[in-house]
Design a protein around this motif. Structure first.
Motif, PDB file in Angstrom:
ATOM      1  N   PRO A 102       0.825  -1.208   0.000  1.00  0.00           N
ATOM      2  CA  PRO A 102       0.000   0.000   0.000  1.00  0.00           C
ATOM      3  C   PRO A 102       0.863   1.263   0.000  1.00  0.00           C
ATOM      4  O   PRO A 102       1.984   1.279   0.535  1.00  0.00           O
ATOM      5  CB  PRO A 102      -0.822  -0.110   1.291  1.00  0.00           C
ATOM      6  CG  PRO A 102      -0.807  -1.557   1.652  1.00  0.00           C
ATOM      7  CD  PRO A 102       0.511  -2.075   1.171  1.00  0.00           C
ATOM      8  N   ALA A 103       0.320   2.323  -0.597  1.00  0.00           N
ATOM      9  CA  ALA A 103       1.064   3.575  -0.691  1.00  0.00           C
ATOM     10  C   ALA A 103       1.373   4.150   0.685  1.00  0.00           C
ATOM     11  O   ALA A 103       2.458   4.704   0.908  1.00  0.00           O
ATOM     12  CB  ALA A 103       0.262   4.576  -1.527  1.00  0.00           C
ATOM     13  N   TRP A 104       0.398   4.038   1.630  1.00  0.00           N
ATOM     14  CA  TRP A 104       0.645   4.594   2.959  1.00  0.00           C
ATOM     15  C   TRP A 104       1.789   3.869   3.658  1.00  0.00           C
ATOM     16  O   TRP A 104       2.548   4.475   4.410  1.00  0.00           O
ATOM     17  CB  TRP A 104      -0.627   4.524   3.812  1.00  0.00           C
ATOM     18  CG  TRP A 104      -1.145   3.124   4.045  1.00  0.00           C
ATOM     19  CD1 TRP A 104      -2.075   2.456   3.326  1.00  0.00           C
ATOM     20  CD2 TRP A 104      -0.723   2.224   5.090  1.00  0.00           C
ATOM     21  NE1 TRP A 104      -2.287   1.194   3.809  1.00  0.00           N
ATOM     22  CE2 TRP A 104      -1.470   1.025   4.914  1.00  0.00           C
ATOM     23  CE3 TRP A 104       0.196   2.303   6.132  1.00  0.00           C
ATOM     24  CZ2 TRP A 104      -1.313  -0.071   5.745  1.00  0.00           C
ATOM     25  CZ3 TRP A 104       0.343   1.211   6.968  1.00  0.00           C
ATOM     26  CH2 TRP A 104      -0.393   0.037   6.764  1.00  0.00           C
ATOM     27  N   PHE A 105       1.901   2.543   3.386  1.00  0.00           N
ATOM     28  CA  PHE A 105       2.979   1.770   3.983  1.00  0.00           C
ATOM     29  C   PHE A 105       4.329   2.189   3.396  1.00  0.00           C
ATOM     30  O   PHE A 105       5.320   2.327   4.120  1.00  0.00           O
ATOM     31  CB  PHE A 105       2.728   0.284   3.754  1.00  0.00           C
ATOM     32  CG  PHE A 105       3.738  -0.616   4.396  1.00  0.00           C
ATOM     33  CD1 PHE A 105       3.724  -0.872   5.750  1.00  0.00           C
ATOM     34  CD2 PHE A 105       4.736  -1.215   3.631  1.00  0.00           C
ATOM     35  CE1 PHE A 105       4.657  -1.694   6.341  1.00  0.00           C
ATOM     36  CE2 PHE A 105       5.676  -2.028   4.214  1.00  0.00           C
ATOM     37  CZ  PHE A 105       5.635  -2.274   5.576  1.00  0.00           C
ATOM     38  N   VAL A 106       4.335   2.421   2.088  1.00  0.00           N
ATOM     39  CA  VAL A 106       5.571   2.833   1.426  1.00  0.00           C
ATOM     40  C   VAL A 106       6.032   4.184   1.938  1.00  0.00           C
ATOM     41  O   VAL A 106       7.226   4.421   2.161  1.00  0.00           O
ATOM     42  CB  VAL A 106       5.370   2.859  -0.104  1.00  0.00           C
ATOM     43  CG1 VAL A 106       6.595   3.444  -0.811  1.00  0.00           C
ATOM     44  CG2 VAL A 106       5.081   1.454  -0.615  1.00  0.00           C
ATOM     45  N   VAL A 137      11.359  -2.716  -5.276  1.00  0.00           N
ATOM     46  CA  VAL A 137       9.988  -3.224  -5.288  1.00  0.00           C
ATOM     47  C   VAL A 137       9.868  -4.550  -4.553  1.00  0.00           C
ATOM     48  O   VAL A 137       8.902  -4.789  -3.794  1.00  0.00           O
ATOM     49  CB  VAL A 137       9.480  -3.347  -6.741  1.00  0.00           C
ATOM     50  CG1 VAL A 137      10.384  -4.265  -7.562  1.00  0.00           C
ATOM     51  CG2 VAL A 137       8.049  -3.861  -6.760  1.00  0.00           C
ATOM     52  N   PHE A 138      10.835  -5.439  -4.728  1.00  0.00           N
ATOM     53  CA  PHE A 138      10.757  -6.736  -4.045  1.00  0.00           C
ATOM     54  C   PHE A 138      11.001  -6.595  -2.547  1.00  0.00           C
ATOM     55  O   PHE A 138      10.441  -7.353  -1.744  1.00  0.00           O
ATOM     56  CB  PHE A 138      11.778  -7.692  -4.671  1.00  0.00           C
ATOM     57  CG  PHE A 138      11.542  -7.949  -6.139  1.00  0.00           C
ATOM     58  CD1 PHE A 138      10.430  -8.673  -6.553  1.00  0.00           C
ATOM     59  CD2 PHE A 138      12.405  -7.447  -7.107  1.00  0.00           C
ATOM     60  CE1 PHE A 138      10.199  -8.910  -7.895  1.00  0.00           C
ATOM     61  CE2 PHE A 138      12.171  -7.679  -8.451  1.00  0.00           C
ATOM     62  CZ  PHE A 138      11.073  -8.406  -8.861  1.00  0.00           C
ATOM     63  N   ALA A 139      11.840  -5.632  -2.179  1.00  0.00           N
ATOM     64  CA  ALA A 139      12.064  -5.401  -0.742  1.00  0.00           C
ATOM     65  C   ALA A 139      10.787  -4.916  -0.066  1.00  0.00           C
ATOM     66  O   ALA A 139      10.459  -5.338   1.057  1.00  0.00           O
ATOM     67  CB  ALA A 139      13.188  -4.388  -0.560  1.00  0.00           C
ATOM     68  N   TYR A 140      10.058  -4.029  -0.770  1.00  0.00           N
ATOM     69  CA  TYR A 140       8.776  -3.563  -0.218  1.00  0.00           C
ATOM     70  C   TYR A 140       7.788  -4.722  -0.071  1.00  0.00           C
ATOM     71  O   TYR A 140       7.039  -4.809   0.910  1.00  0.00           O
ATOM     72  CB  TYR A 140       8.175  -2.481  -1.097  1.00  0.00           C
ATOM     73  CG  TYR A 140       8.707  -1.099  -0.807  1.00  0.00           C
ATOM     74  CD1 TYR A 140       8.506  -0.502   0.428  1.00  0.00           C
ATOM     75  CD2 TYR A 140       9.400  -0.383  -1.778  1.00  0.00           C
ATOM     76  CE1 TYR A 140       8.988   0.766   0.704  1.00  0.00           C
ATOM     77  CE2 TYR A 140       9.888   0.891  -1.516  1.00  0.00           C
ATOM     78  CZ  TYR A 140       9.675   1.455  -0.277  1.00  0.00           C
ATOM     79  OH  TYR A 140      10.162   2.714  -0.023  1.00  0.00           O
ATOM     80  N   ALA A 141       7.763  -5.609  -1.062  1.00  0.00           N
ATOM     81  CA  ALA A 141       6.843  -6.746  -0.995  1.00  0.00           C
ATOM     82  C   ALA A 141       7.173  -7.637   0.201  1.00  0.00           C
ATOM     83  O   ALA A 141       6.291  -8.067   0.957  1.00  0.00           O
ATOM     84  CB  ALA A 141       6.900  -7.539  -2.298  1.00  0.00           C
TER      85      ALA A 141
END
Length: 636
Positions: A102-106, A137-141
């Protein structure tokens, strides 16, 4: 805010903060780990790419081809080849890839992809450096999945902790609630014990209050025993154990004048005959045994009538007050036979009996005069003669049985043929404490308003006491609203067991909240003896409205009423026989003083009913009574 609510908020806050803190720490630790791993990946990729570019011999076309091939095979944000002077020679930049989170998490948990840098050379000649930046991107996932798993586990742990905390807090609440209820009970003059809770702090509080309650119980027991001893000395004949003359006549006067006593009754006189000859022949000790046996026989039922009180009027004369139940002649014949059989071991002793009927409102002297004349006639007839003065009861109620009585009382209630009398209860300064208001009913239209002594037995037999008492309370509330004077209404103990009576009573008090605070209700002493739980429940039900609850006609069995300690009553009215003839009688005055002290020890106001002689008032106030009513007291 209550203490338990504060504990709940504290527990919830600790659980929420602990779980939230665990999630935050876990997420930030994972973020740092992923950033480090991403930086190592960028550095390794840069080293591999730099080695590949170094093998191209510095040819621009080959360098660009090798860099493009590397860029296309990995998830890179950018790859730059810089010359030795720092200028960008070749650059590949990819558009930003939206992360799988989610954008808020990012935005809350940014992950920095630190560039990996390696030197590119051709032989011993430095061609420049390559800079590699991977997509995060994979780190965020991975971080989002980790945060979800951690949050789920923390939620489960939080719910488990909440369940355990709920169990612990409820145990504390029960323990604390018991201590609080005990404290509230003490303020309401209910001296109850509670089990000691497990918590040390609450255990000390509960133990201290239990010790105080135990001390009150012990003090009450000691005072009750003392009062019982004083009562035995003041009211009873030391030889036979029945009431002596003054107490018996006081009880007879109470029955004749009490608003809710018996409408009619019988007075039984028994004279022991040939007592002097028996004493000379059998001796003093054996004669005393004969008198004791006679007193015991007189305490037995006469037919279907159980004696209300038995007394010894003088050396040879005994008396008993009997309710009118069944036929008198048949019962007396059988009773005379019992006396003959019971006194047979005492040779030469005989008795003569007389029975007269009395009616509510008669004078004691008139009843005794008739009884003495009837007894003289029986004595003239010989041993074991029984003379019955047959007088009809003018107030036996309407003919036709219970249905007729029910219709008569219902009509009187519907047509408001009722009235409240007012007898002031005053303190020693003559100030009004409240008006005692017994109810009178006009059973026959145009007839007299009769006291409860006449209509109460009819209401009891027809099950209408609750309706009568409810109307009496409404009349009392209306009278208080008119003049503001406090009033006390008599309730029948039977009304408390009627379906919905207490609920209707509460509703009336709620509708007249101002008057309810100046209202008192009274129950007969027998109510606390028969059903103490019902009396205690009534006290708790009426206390929120400010309505006081008390006992009336108390005294005969007061010392044995252990439920006094847990009832929550506000006052006790002692029966009039306890205050009659006090002047000059130290034993009766001591009894009244001891009774008042016992009741004051429980926080109960003490009033005395039916003070008829002005000469008795100084002793009444000296005994510590808080208020008195009767012909001798006046409001100043």
């Amino acid at each position: 805010m209550s203490l338990m609510r504060q504990v709940w908020l504290l527990v919830l806050s600790v659980i929420v903060l602990a779980c939230s803190g665990s999630v935050v720490v876990s997420v930030w630790s994972a973020r740092s780990y992923l950033e480090n791993q991403l930086a190592l990946k960028n550095s390794d990729n840069a080293q591999v790419l730099a080695l590949s570019l170094s093998q191209q011999g510095g040819e621009p076309a080959l360098l660009e081809l090798a860099l493009a091939a590397q860029f296309d095979t990995g998830a890179y944000r950018s790859i730059r080849l810089r010359r030795a002077d720092g200028q960008v020679q070749i650059e590949r930049v990819a558009p930003a890839v939206p992360p799988h989170a989610p954008a808020w998490f990012v935005s809350l948990v940014p992950i920095e992809s630190h560039p990996g840098v390696a030197q590119v050379s051709s032989g011993w000649n430095a061609l420049g450096s390559v800079e590699v930046v991977s997509q995060p991107v994979f780190a965020y996932a991975d971080l989002w999945r980790s945060a979800q798993h951690t949050g789920a586990w923390m939620l489960l742990l939080g719910l488990g902790a909440l369940g355990v905390s709920t169990w612990v807090v409820r145990r504390l609440r029960r323990a604390l609630g018991a201590v609080v209820e005990q404290a509230e009970a003490l303020t309401q003059r209910r001296f109850v014990r509670v089990p000691e809770p497990a918590a040390p702090e609450l255990r000390r509080v509960a133990r201290a209050m239990n010790v105080m309650v135990e001390r009150v119980h012990r003090q009450f027991t000691e005072q009750a025993d003392e009062v019982a001893h004083l009562r035995q000395q003041a009211h009873f004949d030391p030889l036979t154990g029945v009431s002596h003359r003054s107490h018996f006549l006081a009880r007879l006067s109470t029955e004749l004048s009490s608003e809710d006593g018996m409408a009619t009754g019988r007075l039984l006189l028994v004279r022991a005959l040939h007592l002097t000859e028996v004493n000379q022949r059998l001796g003093h000790a054996r004669t005393d045994e004969a008198l004791q046996q006679l007193a015991k026989l007189l305490s037995e039922p006469v037919g279907a009538s159980v004696p209300v009180v038995v007394g010894r009027l003088n050396g040879a004369d005994f008396a008993a007050i009997l309710p009118v139940v069944g036929g008198a002649a048949a019962g007396l014949e059988a009773f005379t036979g019992q006396l003959r059989e019971g006194l047979a071991p005492f040779e030469g002793l005989a008795v003569a009996l007389s029975v007269v009927i009395w009616h509510h409102g008669e004078e004691v002297a008139a009843v005794l005069s008739r009884a003495d004349a009837t007894l003289a006639a029986a004595e003239a007839q010989g041993d074991y003669a029984c003379q019955l003065s047959d007088q009809s009861d003018p107030e036996q109620g309407e003919p036709g049985g219970e249905d007729s009585w029910r219709r008569g009382i219902q009509a009187a209630l519907q047509q408001q043929r009722v009235q409240l009398l007012e007898f002031p209860v005053v303190d020693r300064q003559g100030r009004l404490l409240h008006q005692e208001c017994p109810l009178r009913i006009q059973l026959k239209e145009g007839g007299p308003f009769v006291a409860a002594a006449h209509w109460l037995p009819l209401a009891l037999r027809t099950g209408m006491t609750a309706q009568v008492d409810e109307l009496a309370v409404l009349l009392g509330l209306a009278a208080i609203e008119r003049d503001g004077q406090p009033r006390s209404i008599n309730l029948s103990p039977h009304s408390l067991h009627a379906s919905g009576f207490v609920g209707r009573l509460r509703r009336h008090l709620a509708e007249h909240a101002g008057a309810a605070r100046r209202l008192s209700v009274e129950l007969d002493e027998s109510a606390l003896l028969i059903s103490p739980a019902t009396v205690g429940d009534l006290c708790r039900q009426l206390r929120p409205f400010g309505t006081r609850v008390g006992l009336e006609h108390a005294g005969e069995r007061l010392a044995s009423l252990r439920p006094l300690l847990e009832s929550g009553l506000d006052f006790v009215k002692l029966m009039s026989s306890m205050g009659r003839g006090l002047s000059g009688d130290e034993r009766r005055t001591a009894l009244l003083r001891g009774t008042a002290q016992m009741l004051h020890g429980l926080g109960l106001a003490t009033y005395l009913e039916g003070v008829t002689e002005l000469s008795d008032l100084p002793d009444v106030w000296t005994a510590g009574v808080d208020g008195a009513t009767g012909p001798a007291v006046k409001v100043r």
